[in-house]
Design a protein around this motif. Structure first.
Motif, mmCIF file in Angstrom:
data_model
loop_
_atom_site.group_PDB
_atom_site.id
_atom_site.type_symbol
_atom_site.label_atom_id
_atom_site.label_comp_id
_atom_site.label_asym_id
_atom_site.label_seq_id
_atom_site.Cartn_x
_atom_site.Cartn_y
_atom_site.Cartn_z
ATOM 1 N N ILE A 158 38.827 29.617 27.144
ATOM 2 C CA ILE A 158 39.234 29.388 28.537
ATOM 3 C C ILE A 158 39.993 30.596 29.070
ATOM 4 O O ILE A 158 39.765 31.057 30.196
ATOM 5 C CB ILE A 158 40.095 28.110 28.643
ATOM 6 C CG1 ILE A 158 39.234 26.867 28.341
ATOM 7 C CG2 ILE A 158 40.719 27.986 30.028
ATOM 8 C CD1 ILE A 158 40.023 25.577 28.264
ATOM 9 N N ILE A 159 40.891 31.125 28.240
ATOM 10 C CA ILE A 159 41.671 32.309 28.642
ATOM 11 C C ILE A 159 40.751 33.499 28.894
ATOM 12 O O ILE A 159 40.911 34.225 29.892
ATOM 13 C CB ILE A 159 42.717 32.652 27.561
ATOM 14 C CG1 ILE A 159 43.747 31.532 27.454
ATOM 15 C CG2 ILE A 159 43.397 33.984 27.876
ATOM 16 C CD1 ILE A 159 44.707 31.681 26.296
ATOM 17 N N ILE A 160 39.775 33.701 27.999
ATOM 18 C CA ILE A 160 38.828 34.821 28.155
ATOM 19 C C ILE A 160 38.065 34.706 29.472
ATOM 20 O O ILE A 160 37.886 35.694 30.189
ATOM 21 C CB ILE A 160 37.844 34.851 26.966
ATOM 22 C CG1 ILE A 160 38.578 35.254 25.688
ATOM 23 C CG2 ILE A 160 36.692 35.820 27.234
ATOM 24 C CD1 ILE A 160 37.754 35.083 24.422
ATOM 25 N N ASN A 161 37.639 33.496 29.804
ATOM 26 C CA ASN A 161 36.859 33.297 31.030
ATOM 27 C C ASN A 161 37.712 33.372 32.295
ATOM 28 O O ASN A 161 37.164 33.581 33.392
ATOM 29 C CB ASN A 161 36.141 31.946 30.965
ATOM 30 C CG ASN A 161 34.899 31.979 30.098
ATOM 31 O OD1 ASN A 161 33.822 32.355 30.542
ATOM 32 N ND2 ASN A 161 35.035 31.600 28.836
ATOM 33 N N LEU A 162 39.019 33.205 32.156
ATOM 34 C CA LEU A 162 39.900 33.272 33.324
ATOM 35 C C LEU A 162 40.340 34.692 33.660
ATOM 36 O O LEU A 162 40.832 34.942 34.757
ATOM 37 C CB LEU A 162 41.150 32.400 33.083
ATOM 38 C CG LEU A 162 40.963 30.883 33.216
ATOM 39 C CD1 LEU A 162 42.254 30.171 32.857
ATOM 40 C CD2 LEU A 162 40.518 30.503 34.623
ATOM 41 N N ILE A 163 40.167 35.624 32.731
ATOM 42 C CA ILE A 163 40.633 37.002 32.928
ATOM 43 C C ILE A 163 40.066 37.647 34.196
ATOM 44 O O ILE A 163 40.817 38.240 34.986
ATOM 45 C CB ILE A 163 40.331 37.861 31.682
ATOM 46 C CG1 ILE A 163 41.240 37.430 30.530
ATOM 47 C CG2 ILE A 163 40.517 39.339 31.980
ATOM 48 C CD1 ILE A 163 40.955 38.135 29.211
ATOM 49 N N PRO A 164 38.739 37.558 34.462
ATOM 50 C CA PRO A 164 38.216 38.162 35.702
ATOM 51 C C PRO A 164 38.857 37.592 36.960
ATOM 52 O O PRO A 164 39.163 38.338 37.910
ATOM 53 C CB PRO A 164 36.720 37.850 35.648
ATOM 54 C CG PRO A 164 36.427 37.664 34.201
ATOM 55 C CD PRO A 164 37.644 37.017 33.634
ATOM 56 N N THR A 165 39.076 36.269 36.986
ATOM 57 C CA THR A 165 39.699 35.636 38.151
ATOM 58 C C THR A 165 41.131 36.115 38.344
ATOM 59 O O THR A 165 41.560 36.404 39.470
ATOM 60 C CB THR A 165 39.686 34.108 37.993
ATOM 61 O OG1 THR A 165 38.339 33.658 37.773
ATOM 62 C CG2 THR A 165 40.243 33.419 39.226
ATOM 63 N N VAL A 166 41.867 36.224 37.231
ATOM 64 C CA VAL A 166 43.254 36.697 37.298
ATOM 65 C C VAL A 166 43.301 38.137 37.802
ATOM 66 O O VAL A 166 44.137 38.480 38.647
ATOM 67 C CB VAL A 166 43.922 36.590 35.908
ATOM 68 C CG1 VAL A 166 45.303 37.240 35.933
ATOM 69 C CG2 VAL A 166 44.036 35.127 35.482
ATOM 70 N N LEU A 168 41.187 39.613 39.734
ATOM 71 C CA LEU A 168 40.853 39.631 41.162
ATOM 72 C C LEU A 168 42.025 39.173 42.012
ATOM 73 O O LEU A 168 42.256 39.683 43.117
ATOM 74 C CB LEU A 168 39.635 38.733 41.415
ATOM 75 C CG LEU A 168 39.013 38.800 42.810
ATOM 76 C CD1 LEU A 168 38.532 40.226 43.103
ATOM 77 C CD2 LEU A 168 37.855 37.827 42.915
ATOM 78 N N LEU A 169 42.801 38.202 41.499
ATOM 79 C CA LEU A 169 43.967 37.713 42.234
ATOM 80 C C LEU A 169 45.100 38.732 42.235
ATOM 81 O O LEU A 169 45.866 38.829 43.198
ATOM 82 C CB LEU A 169 44.458 36.396 41.616
ATOM 83 C CG LEU A 169 43.537 35.184 41.780
ATOM 84 C CD1 LEU A 169 44.080 33.997 41.006
ATOM 85 C CD2 LEU A 169 43.358 34.830 43.256
ATOM 86 N N VAL A 170 45.185 39.507 41.143
ATOM 87 C CA VAL A 170 46.249 40.510 41.036
ATOM 88 C C VAL A 170 45.974 41.697 41.958
ATOM 89 O O VAL A 170 46.859 42.176 42.663
ATOM 90 C CB VAL A 170 46.405 40.987 39.577
ATOM 91 C CG1 VAL A 170 47.345 42.193 39.491
ATOM 92 C CG2 VAL A 170 46.936 39.850 38.712
ATOM 93 N N THR A 171 44.735 42.175 41.949
ATOM 94 C CA THR A 171 44.384 43.332 42.781
ATOM 95 C C THR A 171 42.913 43.305 43.170
ATOM 96 O O THR A 171 42.040 43.067 42.332
ATOM 97 C CB THR A 171 44.673 44.655 42.039
ATOM 98 O OG1 THR A 171 44.168 45.742 42.805
ATOM 99 C CG2 THR A 171 44.047 44.674 40.662
ATOM 100 N N LEU A 172 42.662 43.537 44.431
ATOM 101 C CA LEU A 172 41.283 43.574 44.923
ATOM 102 C C LEU A 172 40.558 44.849 44.476
ATOM 103 O O LEU A 172 39.333 44.933 44.576
ATOM 104 C CB LEU A 172 41.272 43.495 46.455
ATOM 105 C CG LEU A 172 41.671 42.143 47.067
ATOM 106 C CD1 LEU A 172 41.727 42.256 48.580
ATOM 107 C CD2 LEU A 172 40.703 41.049 46.641
ATOM 108 N N GLN A 173 41.310 45.806 43.982
ATOM 109 C CA GLN A 173 40.710 47.052 43.505
ATOM 110 C C GLN A 173 39.883 46.839 42.238
ATOM 111 O O GLN A 173 39.116 47.713 41.836
ATOM 112 C CB GLN A 173 41.802 48.100 43.245
ATOM 113 C CG GLN A 173 42.503 48.555 44.506
ATOM 114 C CD GLN A 173 43.597 49.574 44.219
ATOM 115 O OE1 GLN A 173 43.956 49.810 43.079
ATOM 116 N NE2 GLN A 173 44.124 50.183 45.285
#
Length: 264
Positions: A158-166, A168-173
């Protein structure tokens, strides 16, 4: 210096793998755009990343669309079911959040528990579908059972799959990076765990069929019972055939004796 650019060097192997992951990510992104095919796209992605982890040779594009075609029906049905259930959960949370009902908190806890079960199952369902051939019902059931039996790894997945979302939320770059590797790299890392998880449910002596999906039931006893029944049926048919041959033999001998008597 030339050895670093040798095709078998670690550097070139790494770059080749990253290129494959980039192609897989772009394919998955394109196939997810129609929304309805997103489940099949993820199934094909895991089909390829698991092959990559197991070092099974396969053409990236050809293998991806091979899985996409073979699993289209089941993956689409499962995805539509998951999508509807996800929408219902989202609606329930939004309603209960603004609700003033006295027992609203109790319902919220119950829905949260069911949502966690849903999340656990979804983490496994497309990798399981990509690796094992089964009915839709059994695929969903097996995915949930695997998630419970491997709970620590499930949390890590679950953590591995959440990394991309996190990211994107941290920086749009991070968007360009996610467009190139947002699906494929997490799937590849997760596949390292799935290979270990699936190993205990696969036959000990596995035929090398790099281009075929393995057929396996989650409960091995069920498969053994089916094989036993087939053997018993084959033995019964063989006994019947043997009995018929035994009946025919005396008849043939009687005819021969009759012919001899006539000749006399």
């Amino acid at each position: 210096m030339g050895r670093f650019f040798n095709l078998d060097s670690p550097l070139m192997t790494f770059l080749s793998k990253m290129a494959d992951l980039m192609i897989l990510n772009l394919l998955t992104l394109l196939c997810c755009l129609p929304i309805i095919t997103a489940g099949d796209a993820m199934t094909a992605l895991y089909y390829m990343t698991i092959k990559m982890v197991k070092n099974e040779e396969c053409y990236i594009v050809k293998g991806y669309f091979k899985s996409f075609k073979e699993n289209f029906k089941q993956a689409t049905i499962i995805w539509l079911i998951a999508l509807v259930v996800g929408i219902i959960f989202t609606g329930d949370f939004m309603i209960l959040r603004n609700s003033t009902v006295s027992f609203g908190k109790v319902i919220m806890v119950l829905i949260t528990i069911v949502a966690v079960i849903y999340l656990f199952t979804m983490i496994y369902i497309f990798p399981v579908l990509s690796r094992f051939e089964n009915t839709v019902k059994n695929t969903i059931r097996n995915s949930f059972l695997m998630s419970v039996l491997n709970l620590p790894k499930t949390i890590l997945l679950i953590i591995i799959n959440l990394i991309p979302t996190v990211l994107l939320l941290v920086t749009l770059q991070a968007m360009p990076l996610l467009i190139l590797f947002g699906f494929s790299v997490p799937a590849y890392v997760a596949s390292m765990l799935f290979v270990k998880i699936f190993k205990r449910f696969e036959p000990e002596e596995e035929e090398e069929t790099s281009d075929e999906l393995e057929t396996l039931s989650f409960i091995r006893e069920e498969e053994e019972e089916k094989q036993k029944a087939l053997r018993e049926n084959a033995q019964a048919e063989q006994d019947i055939q043997t009995g018929e041959n035994a009946e025919d033999a005396p008849s043939a001998q009687t005819e021969e004796i009759t012919e001899l008597q006539d000749n006399e």
